[in-house]
Design a protein around this motif. Structure first.
Motif, short mmCIF file in Angstrom:
data_model
loop_
_atom_site.label_atom_id
_atom_site.label_comp_id
_atom_site.label_asym_id
_atom_site.label_seq_id
_atom_site.Cartn_x
_atom_site.Cartn_y
_atom_site.Cartn_z
N GLU A 20 16.98 31.54 40.36
CA GLU A 20 17.91 32.15 39.39
C GLU A 20 18.53 31.10 38.49
O GLU A 20 19.68 31.22 38.09
CB GLU A 20 19.01 32.93 40.12
N THR B 181 12.74 40.69 38.59
CA THR B 181 13.22 41.17 39.88
C THR B 181 12.45 40.46 41.00
O THR B 181 11.27 40.15 40.84
CB THR B 181 13.07 42.69 40.02
N LYS B 182 13.13 40.21 42.10
CA LYS B 182 12.49 39.51 43.21
C LYS B 182 11.94 40.51 44.22
O LYS B 182 11.44 40.13 45.26
CB LYS B 182 13.51 38.58 43.89
N1 UDP Z 1 17.23 37.29 46.39
C1 UDP Z 1 17.22 36.29 47.36
N2 UDP Z 1 16.13 36.14 48.15
C2 UDP Z 1 15.04 36.96 48.06
C3 UDP Z 1 15.07 38.03 47.12
C4 UDP Z 1 16.18 38.16 46.30
O1 UDP Z 1 18.18 35.53 47.47
O2 UDP Z 1 14.09 36.77 48.81
C5 UDP Z 1 18.41 37.45 45.54
C6 UDP Z 1 18.13 37.41 44.05
O3 UDP Z 1 18.15 36.08 43.56
C7 UDP Z 1 19.24 38.25 43.48
C8 UDP Z 1 19.50 39.28 44.58
O4 UDP Z 1 18.94 38.74 45.77
O5 UDP Z 1 20.44 37.50 43.28
C9 UDP Z 1 18.88 40.62 44.27
O6 UDP Z 1 17.53 40.47 43.91
P1 UDP Z 1 16.90 41.19 42.65
O7 UDP Z 1 17.86 41.18 41.51
O8 UDP Z 1 15.58 40.58 42.40
O9 UDP Z 1 16.71 42.66 43.20
P2 UDP Z 1 16.82 44.03 42.39
O10 UDP Z 1 18.11 43.98 41.62
O11 UDP Z 1 15.65 44.04 41.48
O12 UDP Z 1 16.80 45.08 43.44
#
Ligand code: UDP
Ligand code: MG
Length: 345
Positions: free
Chosen positions: A18, A209-210
């Protein structure tokens, strides 16, 4: 540093690759929190990032020592990274949020207000955001509906890991040794007076997205198997139903034979019934296998995350990993039986 009084608010942010989000997030948080007038710290948990996340953090810490970081030894996943950050937070209230600006810092004063009014947990609920993509919205709604039915604990769709926890609740949560950690549901499970605040989800500021579909499915499955025994009970119901049908079939076969209108039954019906039953059998063997797998993982009691380095923060005395292990070892060496729950010494 450690002799300083702990801050009133800790903001905990898990971050995996990030680097493009942290500086602006820090700036926004600083503006909001300074206006609230409470002392604060920002703890970023770097979940084994391959980009410059840690470099950005080190730079931010040099500019503003209220920014602190925990760097995990590899990618342990969102929930574990969040836990690592929570374990290092020292505030009287802890706010967890994502790094990607989807959780708006402007909501923080409202969270703090609710906390001051006596809520020990302040949830946030995302109002549906059309920008979020149809697929993600429907799958996430569907998952929470199924999860709530299966597990006796209601997690609202739109309730993510953006919430405030009072120190008392956090300390309780840190004692939970489970590996299949699903904080959204655990926070409901522990109880305590809570409030919920709706908010509008923003779009991701930088990066992707992760959560791939595979990760989402894994996350959902871990959540269900750690929180619900319903899939196992379904096996019993299906077993009762199929044996009921089998019993009726026997009655019919015997009856037909006795009454003399017995005809040679077609092999097709036997084949289809057999394959149907075997199908059910294998599905439930699979489900039972999954639960045994979960037991194996839980029984190993491996640490849920490993820290590579820290900046601006120290191993908290209450780091859940160390504490839980120490207590278990103590229990064993005292010759006490291992119990599912352990009590205060
Ligand atoms: N994240 C993390 N490890 C992981 C996957 C996600 O620390 O293996 C963090 C990511 O950096 C973000 C948060 O978890 O700050 C939510 O992830 P993301 O925004 O990708 O998920 P979404 O909002 O798409 O559900
Ligand atoms: Mg996001």
């Amino acid at each position: 540093m450690s002799t300083r009084a702990p801050p009133e608010i800790s903001v905990v942010v898990p971050a995996w690759n990030e680097e493009g989000n942290l500086e602006t997030l820090h700036a926004e948080l600083a503006a909001v929190l300074d206006a609230v007038g409470l002392t604060w710290e920002l703890i970023v948990s770097d979940d084994g990032s391959a980009d410059g996340t840690w470099r950005v953090l080190t730079r931010l810490n040099a500019l503003d020592p209220r920014v602190k970081g925990v760097r995990l030894s590899r990618n342990f996943g969102h929930q574990a990274a969040l836990l690592a950050g929570l374990a290092h937070a020292s505030g009287r209230a802890v706010i967890s949020m994502d790094a990607d600006h989807q959780h708006p810092p402007d909501l923080i004063p409202a969270l703090i207000d609710e906390w001051r009014r006596g809520s020990l947990v302040v949830h946030t609920v995302r109002t549906d955001d059309p920008r979020q993509g149809f697929f993600k919205r429907t799958t996430s709604r569907l998952f929470y509906r199924i999860f709530s039915t299966l597990s006796d604990s209601t997690v609202d769709p739109g309730m993510a890991d953006f919430r405030l926890l009072d120190r008392q609740v956090l300390d309780e949560l840190l004692r939970f040794p489970e590996e299949g950690l699903f904080l959204r549901s655990l926070v409901q499970w522990v109880g305590f007076p809570s409030a919920r605040i709706p908010y509008e989800c923003r779009t991701r500021y930088s990066g992707m997205t992760k959560y791939s579909l595979r990760r989402m499915l894994k996350f959902a499955w871990t959540a269900v198997t750690s929180f619900s025994l319903v899939p196992l009970r379904v096996a019993v119901v299906a077993g009762v139903m199929t044996s009921g049908i089998a019993f009726l079939a026997i009655v019919y076969a015997v009856g037909a034979h006795v009454l003399g209108f017995y005809t040679v039954p077609g092999w097709a019906s036997i084949l289809s019934i057999l394959s149907f039953l075997f199908g059910i059998l294998f599905i439930f063997l699979g489900i039972i296998g999954e639960y045994i797998g979960r037991i194996l993982i839980e029984v190993k009691q491996r640490p849920r995350f490993l820290v590579r380095e820290r900046i601006g923060t120290e191993p908290a005395s209450g780091t859940p990993e160390l504490e839980v292990r120490a207590r278990r070892i103590l229990d064993v060496s005292r010759g006490q039986p291992e119990r599912g729950e352990w009590s205060e010494p």
